[in-house]
Motif scaffolding. Structure first.
Motif, mmCIF file in Angstrom:
data_model
loop_
_atom_site.group_PDB
_atom_site.id
_atom_site.type_symbol
_atom_site.label_atom_id
_atom_site.label_comp_id
_atom_site.label_asym_id
_atom_site.label_seq_id
_atom_site.Cartn_x
_atom_site.Cartn_y
_atom_site.Cartn_z
ATOM 1 N N UNK A 101 -12.340 -10.633 -3.128
ATOM 2 C CA UNK A 101 -12.445 -10.788 -1.666
ATOM 3 C C UNK A 101 -11.129 -10.045 -1.030
ATOM 4 N N UNK A 102 -11.570 -9.045 -0.326
ATOM 5 C CA UNK A 102 -10.448 -8.176 0.335
ATOM 6 C C UNK A 102 -10.261 -8.294 1.810
ATOM 7 N N UNK A 103 -8.953 -8.758 2.053
ATOM 8 C CA UNK A 103 -8.999 -8.731 3.323
ATOM 9 C C UNK A 103 -8.166 -7.408 3.855
ATOM 10 N N UNK A 104 -8.389 -6.895 5.281
ATOM 11 C CA UNK A 104 -7.879 -5.885 5.734
ATOM 12 C C UNK A 104 -6.688 -5.348 5.714
ATOM 13 N N UNK A 105 -6.298 -4.267 4.935
ATOM 14 C CA UNK A 105 -5.080 -3.535 4.588
ATOM 15 C C UNK A 105 -4.353 -4.306 3.651
ATOM 16 N N UNK A 125 -9.067 -2.038 8.981
ATOM 17 C CA UNK A 125 -9.347 -3.200 10.131
ATOM 18 C C UNK A 125 -10.934 -2.839 10.540
ATOM 19 N N UNK A 126 -11.391 -1.625 10.417
ATOM 20 C CA UNK A 126 -12.574 -1.299 10.779
ATOM 21 C C UNK A 126 -13.640 -1.637 9.680
ATOM 22 N N UNK A 127 -13.091 -2.063 8.586
ATOM 23 C CA UNK A 127 -14.082 -2.397 7.192
ATOM 24 C C UNK A 127 -14.209 -1.355 6.341
ATOM 25 N N UNK A 271 3.615 1.775 2.923
ATOM 26 C CA UNK A 271 2.554 0.630 2.743
ATOM 27 C C UNK A 271 1.535 1.584 2.022
ATOM 28 N N UNK A 272 0.284 0.981 1.628
ATOM 29 C CA UNK A 272 -0.912 1.443 1.210
ATOM 30 C C UNK A 272 -1.625 2.507 1.913
ATOM 31 N N UNK A 273 -1.474 2.215 3.266
ATOM 32 C CA UNK A 273 -2.082 3.282 4.292
ATOM 33 C C UNK A 273 -1.178 4.440 4.183
#
Ligand SMILES: CC(=O)N[C@H]1[C@@H](OP(=O)(O)O)O[C@H](CO)[C@@H](O)[C@@H]1O
Length: 376
Positions: A101-105, A125-127, A271-273
């Protein structure tokens, strides 16, 4: 283990404890050098594909520093090996694995069943799902190593296969100014090419790879750690020395690669982003087609062009011309009785359409079996 034995322990102690100890020590030394060291814990969710990685990571957990917290998913207690999970599933389907289960970011990664491949990913955050594959792993490692060796007279190159995303090759060559070599699919080809350089980074797009350091480079780095008077240069040499100990130079190893990536992200404060944003992948599609005899396809130019059957390459060239930023190639798989098709283009629709058209050409010109391929 073999390398440890053959070097009379110079590469490390030939036991599992020796392996865990060597990797965790190098990792701890590295993150101590990080500017954000001591600023809380780093969390990473790991999908282990219900394979061996889960067992070994659990054993290794006590060796990790408290700054690094790993969460293991798909550990083999509930589901079958690779079932809807693992690095290959995530890469090919370009979607998250089941059972995680993956939460945003949140930073997540997947090993494959035998833990020699790794891919990273996150959900914004937009999924939207973002895949960070072997090409982006090679890019991150190359950026880091290039900065560290800047004052050394070392040769450095990245080795890829035809499956590398076109934008990764462009970024490495044009922005990072690192030479890139393309070889046939299969790690043995990448490994041999990477041995030609002082620092040879090699990764397949599917997340299989490592970094090789020449004996000359390794000796010079270890000597600098001992003798360099300039603090900054000595710190850089120390980082390189720990990298040499952290990376598994004998074979692609998901545990070692994961620690290398985590250390680099910590040291660079990325960060990963931010890592993902280095370049945007060109949309792409990988398909396979069954033919009566896949040996009818013979390739050249590191598998990027088909020599036989007659007319196939001409057809692919004509199809590629219909789309922007496009590229496509076909090759017989070395592990499955299929022909693989790869296509990339400016949009996902175009990459899918091109991959489908090329798969039809393979079906008709190379003796396809069963029903013709359907559009995606
Ligand atoms: C497109 C693709 O992912 N091909 C994989 C796959 O080889 P094929 O020859 O394509 O079947 O398995 C190899 C072994 O794991 C791996 O090295 C390679 O990258």
């Amino acid at each position: 283990m073999v390398c440890c034995q053959n070097t009379q322990g110079q590469y490390g102690k030939a036991t599992l404890e020796g392996y865990y100890g060597k990797l965790s020590k190098a990792f701890m030394q590295l993150i101590k050098q990080s500017p954000c060291s001591g600023e809380g814990q780093r969390h990473l969710k790991i999908d282990c594909a219900n394979g061996i990685g889960a067992l070994k990571l659990s054993e290794m957990k006590p060796y990790f520093p408290q700054e690094m917290v790993i969460h293991i998913y798909n550990d083999g207690t509930k589901e079958k090996l690779n079932h809807l999970c693992g690095a290959d599933f995530v890469k090919v389907h370009q979607k998250p694995p089941g059972g995680l289960d993956m939460k945003p970011n949140e930073r997540c990664c997947s090993f494959d069943g035998d833990a020699d491949r790794i891919v990273y990913y996150y959900k914004d955050t937009a999924g939207h799902f973002h895949l960070i594959d072997g090409d982006k792993i090679a890019t991150l490692i190359s950026i880091f190593l290039k900065e560290l060796i800047v004052k050394q007279d070392f040769t450095m190159a990245v080795v890829q296969t035809a499956y590398a995303n076109g934008n990764s090759t462009r970024y490495l060559q044009e922005t990072l100014k690192v030479p890139v070599h393309c070889v046939k699919t299969g790690v043995k080809h990448l490994h041999h090419k990477a041995q030609e350089f002082d620092v040879g980074v090699y990764f397949e797009a599917n997340g299989h790879g490592t970094v090789l350091f020449s004996k000359t480079a390794e000796t010079k780095i270890r000597q600098l750690v001992k003798e360099e008077k300039d603090d900054e240069k000595r710190e850089a040499a120390k980082m390189l020395e720990n990298m040499i100990d952290l990376i598994n130079q004998t074979v692609g190893d998901a545990v070692s690669d994961m620690l290398v990536i985590e250390a680099i992200l910590a040291l660079k404060g990325l960060t990963v982003q931010q890592w993902d944003a280095l370049y945007a992948d060109l949309p792409n599609r990988l398909l396979k087609v069954q033919v009566a005899d896949r040996r009818v396809i013979d390739t050249t130019d590191a598998e990027r062009r088909a020599l036989t059957p007659p007319g196939l390459q001409e057809k692919i060239d004509a199809l590629v011309k219909k789309y922007k930023l496009s590229r496509a190639f076909v090759r017989p798989s070395g592990t499955e009785d299929v022909v693989r098709i790869y296509a990339e283009a400016d949009t996902q629709e175009n990459a899918d359409a091109l991959a489908h058209e090329v798969s039809l050409a393979v079906f008709h010109l190379a003796g396809g079996k069963g029903a013709p391929p359907q559009p995606i």
